[in-house]
Design an enzyme around this catalytic site. Structure first.
Site, PDB file in Angstrom:
ATOM      1  CE1 TYR A   1      40.641  45.957  36.511  1.00  0.00           C
ATOM      2  CE2 TYR A   1      39.444  44.762  34.139  1.00  0.00           C
ATOM      3  CZ  TYR A   1      39.427  45.540  35.545  1.00  0.00           C
ATOM      4  OH  TYR A   1      38.566  45.262  36.191  1.00  0.00           O
TER       5      TYR A   1
ATOM      6  CG  HIS B   1      36.193  42.355  33.591  1.00  0.00           C
ATOM      7  ND1 HIS B   1      36.524  40.913  33.591  1.00  0.00           N
ATOM      8  CD2 HIS B   1      36.154  42.847  34.345  1.00  0.00           C
ATOM      9  CE1 HIS B   1      37.956  41.212  34.751  1.00  0.00           C
ATOM     10  NE2 HIS B   1      37.916  42.681  34.818  1.00  0.00           N
TER      11      HIS B   1
ATOM     12  CG  HIS C   1      43.994  45.048  41.824  1.00  0.00           C
ATOM     13  ND1 HIS C   1      44.506  45.915  40.489  1.00  0.00           N
ATOM     14  CD2 HIS C   1      42.218  45.369  41.601  1.00  0.00           C
ATOM     15  CE1 HIS C   1      43.203  45.952  39.905  1.00  0.00           C
ATOM     16  NE2 HIS C   1      42.024  45.632  39.976  1.00  0.00           N
ATOM     17  CD  GLU C   2      39.430  43.755  44.265  1.00  0.00           C
ATOM     18  OE1 GLU C   2      39.938  44.330  43.705  1.00  0.00           O
ATOM     19  OE2 GLU C   2      40.110  42.474  43.229  1.00  0.00           O
TER      20      GLU C   2
ATOM     21  CD  GLU D   1      40.168  47.776  37.660  1.00  0.00           C
ATOM     22  OE1 GLU D   1      40.526  47.892  38.381  1.00  0.00           O
ATOM     23  OE2 GLU D   1      39.288  48.689  38.145  1.00  0.00           O
TER      24      GLU D   1
ATOM     25  CG  HIS E   1      40.208  48.679  43.348  1.00  0.00           C
ATOM     26  ND1 HIS E   1      39.873  49.958  42.421  1.00  0.00           N
ATOM     27  CD2 HIS E   1      39.994  47.782  42.406  1.00  0.00           C
ATOM     28  CE1 HIS E   1      40.328  49.419  40.782  1.00  0.00           C
ATOM     29  NE2 HIS E   1      39.874  47.933  41.502  1.00  0.00           N
TER      30      HIS E   1
ATOM     31  CG  HIS F   1      36.369  38.893  38.688  1.00  0.00           C
ATOM     32  ND1 HIS F   1      36.662  38.491  37.976  1.00  0.00           N
ATOM     33  CD2 HIS F   1      36.208  40.442  38.902  1.00  0.00           C
ATOM     34  CE1 HIS F   1      37.479  39.230  37.587  1.00  0.00           C
ATOM     35  NE2 HIS F   1      37.508  40.118  38.007  1.00  0.00           N
ATOM     36  CB  ALA F   2      39.099  39.847  42.797  1.00  0.00           C
TER      37      ALA F   2
END
Ligand code: ASP
Ligand code: SER
Ligand code: ZN
Length: 579
Positions: free
Chosen positions: A488, A478, A350-351, A378, A354, A320-321
């Site tokens: 999210y 999650h 997306h990552e 997020e 962060h 999971h990323a």
């Protein structure tokens, strides 16, 4: 002149707490990184030990700080004390054995999830989640889809005993920390009265619900035409295995079924990336260059040396990323099992959102190295990904020619299948968990209540009869990994607010979906002003820096999709809406 010597002062109690928690946090991060990139009994055990130590120290400091006179502290120190109380998404139970067991139970669930395989009927191999997901997105055979969906969700029965125990232990901890239950702790992390959180959520949901119902009606109509009325009825809920995604949370892979490609539709990005032999690292480079084009600094070389981009062949990992700031400063990394697809191209952005957030706030004191709230964290990368427009793809050489406005509806439909389709799922995961933690949902009702919510919000039903042993929420990462999910939902609202504000910053006055902020440092500067605050100020202040407003607001999301909305209404015509 001789500079006046200030007398050396002892670190304040808050500074002591901060230094100790930082050291423990870094150690825990390292142990978790090794566990997640090399899942074994030993690494899981070591990570759980580090987590217990970290959680216990946090609880002890929080308790100690609660007993001191706040009037002796500066406002910054008072905020730091608040942050310690809600920095973690768990609270260590006072009972030592419980404190020990809690992270182990979570590790155990994560291990089951990370290693689960299923061999679909008539296939020779057992497949992991990535393999099963590929079938879900590519196959149009409802029997196969149902089998794959069912095979993955069989993991729930294995996870369930750990989950029940985790709920009990996590609640013990939360109560020892002075919260009603773990859900109350999670709702305390938003700089507002925790009792207000659900009201804010409800207000946002009401603003977007009509758009979701319209999209649902349109998709049901087309699926019914495609699969036939015995598989998809023209009224009522849709079965959950038909959305091209294990959880029905993104429907983007249904696009070809829903909107036949026109001769002018641009080639899809997956095909281009694959044909060019793009490597996982090159995919990440595209993302990095986007952020750099906004004036943000390039990623440190250690990012490229220490990240995990591909699923290793020789060991189990948590695929999971996720994005990590291991030393909470420069040692930033991402961990993903990158596949060469358009979807993963966006997940990378997306990552990296962060990662660039972590780098932007690294000069804040340790206790403020966090998002303004978790939904902000997020939303950053997703905001950037909204700028992956056809024009942008032409600019970076991934598309020959941008299609004209006649392609807009198809583009917006693809976006809605990801963003609008997600909203009810983003809402229901924690509405379900909050009730599980509060005891309103008893273990015997875990699965029926999960499906009540999936029906109520998503308009979906299970593909097969669910037996008494089924625990379908356990099929979501999650839930097993104790990651709150409301973030999210908020992020899906916030990213459109950010996109609208940054678009305006560049002088854009066209339709929102056509704007890309690529190559606009003035947008980057505005974004950075918010990111670099970390969690040092209450989130409405951070929001105000970029958008000028202090409330989360679904208006920009509605504006973004407005051209699609009237098209959807035409398509649905007099067909039923709702279920
Ligand atoms: N992209 C994944 C998801 O949002 C992991 C993450 O949050 O970074 O769950
Ligand atoms: N990345 C989150 C998930 O996988 C939200 O999209 O559920
Ligand atoms: Zn994320």
């Amino acid at each position: 002149m001789i500079s006046p010597k200030s007398k050396p002062s002892l670190p304040s109690i808050v500074e002591q707490a901060e230094a100790e928690l930082q050291a423990l946090g870094i150690e825990t991060g390292r142990a978790e990184w090794v566990r997640s990139t090399y899942v074994t009994t030993d690494t899981s055990e070591l990570a759980a030990l580090a987590e217990t130590r970290d959680l216990r120290a946090t609880a002890q400091w929080a308790r100690r700080l609660r007993s001191i006179d706040l009037t002796e502290l500066s406002p910054v120190e008072v905020r730091k004390c608040d942050r310690i109380r809600v920095a973690q998404v768990l609270w260590a139970p006072n009972d030592l054995r419980d404190a020990d067991e809690l992270p182990r139970r979570i590790s155990s669930m994560e291990g089951t999830y990370a290693t689960w395989h299923y061999r679909p009927r008539e296939q020779s191999e057992r497949l992991d989640l990535e393999g099963l997901s590929r079938i879900l997105s590519d196959s149009r055979n409802p029997e196969l889809l149902g089998d794959v969906w069912e095979g993955w969700h069989q993991l729930g029965a294995t996870i369930r005993p750990d989950f029940e125990r985790y709920v009990t232990l996590a609640n013990h901890g939360a109560r020892d920390g002075g919260f009603e239950d773990l859900g109350a702790l999670w709702r305390s992390r938003y700089d507002m009265d925790p009792r207000e959180v659900d009201r804010v959520v409800e207000g946002l949901w009401r603003e977007v619900e009509p758009l979701y119902r319209l999209l649902h009606a349109f998709v049901r109509l087309r699926l019914s035409e495609g699969y036939g009325k015995t598989v998809v009825r023209e009224v009522g809920p849709i079965r959950a295995h038909l959305f091209g995604n294990m959880w029905g949370q993104s429907w983007r892979s249904l696009l070809p079924l829903l909107s036949p490609s026109s001769p002018t539709a641009p080639q899809d990005l997956t095909k281009t990336l694959v044909e060019r032999g793009t490597s996982p690292a090159e995919m990440v480079r595209y993302g990095e260059r986007f952020f750099v084009s906004l004036g943000l600094p390039a990623l440190p070389s250690t990012f490229w040396e220490r990240s995990m981009f591909v699923r290793p062949q020789d060991r189990d990992v948590v695929c999971h990323a996720s994005a990590w700031a291991v030393d909470t400063r420069d040692d930033v990394r991402i961990k993903m099992c990158i596949e060469i697809t358009e979807e993963e191209f966006r997940v990378i952005h997306h990552e990296l959102g962060h990662t660039f957030y972590q780098l932007a706030y690294r000069d804040q004191p340790y206790l403020f190295r966090d998002g303004a709230h978790d939904g902000f964290h997020e939303a950053v990368g997703d905001t950037i990904a909204l700028s992956i427009t056809p024009e942008y793809l032409v600019q970076v050489g991934l598309l020959d020619q941008a299609p004209g406005p006649e392609n807009d509806i198809r583009f917006l439909l693809a976006q809605a299948l990801e963003k609008v389709a997600f909203l009810p799922f983003g809402l229901l995961v924690d509405r379900w968990r909050w009730k599980v933690f509060s005891g309103e949902i008893a273990p015997a009702d875990y699965n029926p209540s999960w499906w009540d919510l999936r029906l109520k919000y998503q308009g979906m039903e299970p593909p097969t009869e669910r037996g008494p042993e089924a625990f379908d929420a356990g099929g979501k990462y999650h839930v097993v990994a104790n990651v709150p999910y409301l973030r999210y939902f908020f992020a899906h609202i916030l990213q459109f607010q950010f996109h609208q504000a940054l678009a305006r910053r560049t002088g854009w006055d066209g339709p929102l979906h056509r704007c890309s902020i690529y190559g606009h440092p003035e947008a980057g500067e505005s974004l950075l002003s918010m990111l670099s605050l970390g969690s040092s100020r209450p989130w409405p202040e951070a929001l105000e820096l970029v958008t000028g407003g202090r409330m989360m607001d679904a208006g920009p999301l509605r504006e973004y999709f407005r051209p699609l909305e009237s098209w959807l209404r035409d398509q649905v015509g007099s067909a039923p809406i709702g279920w």
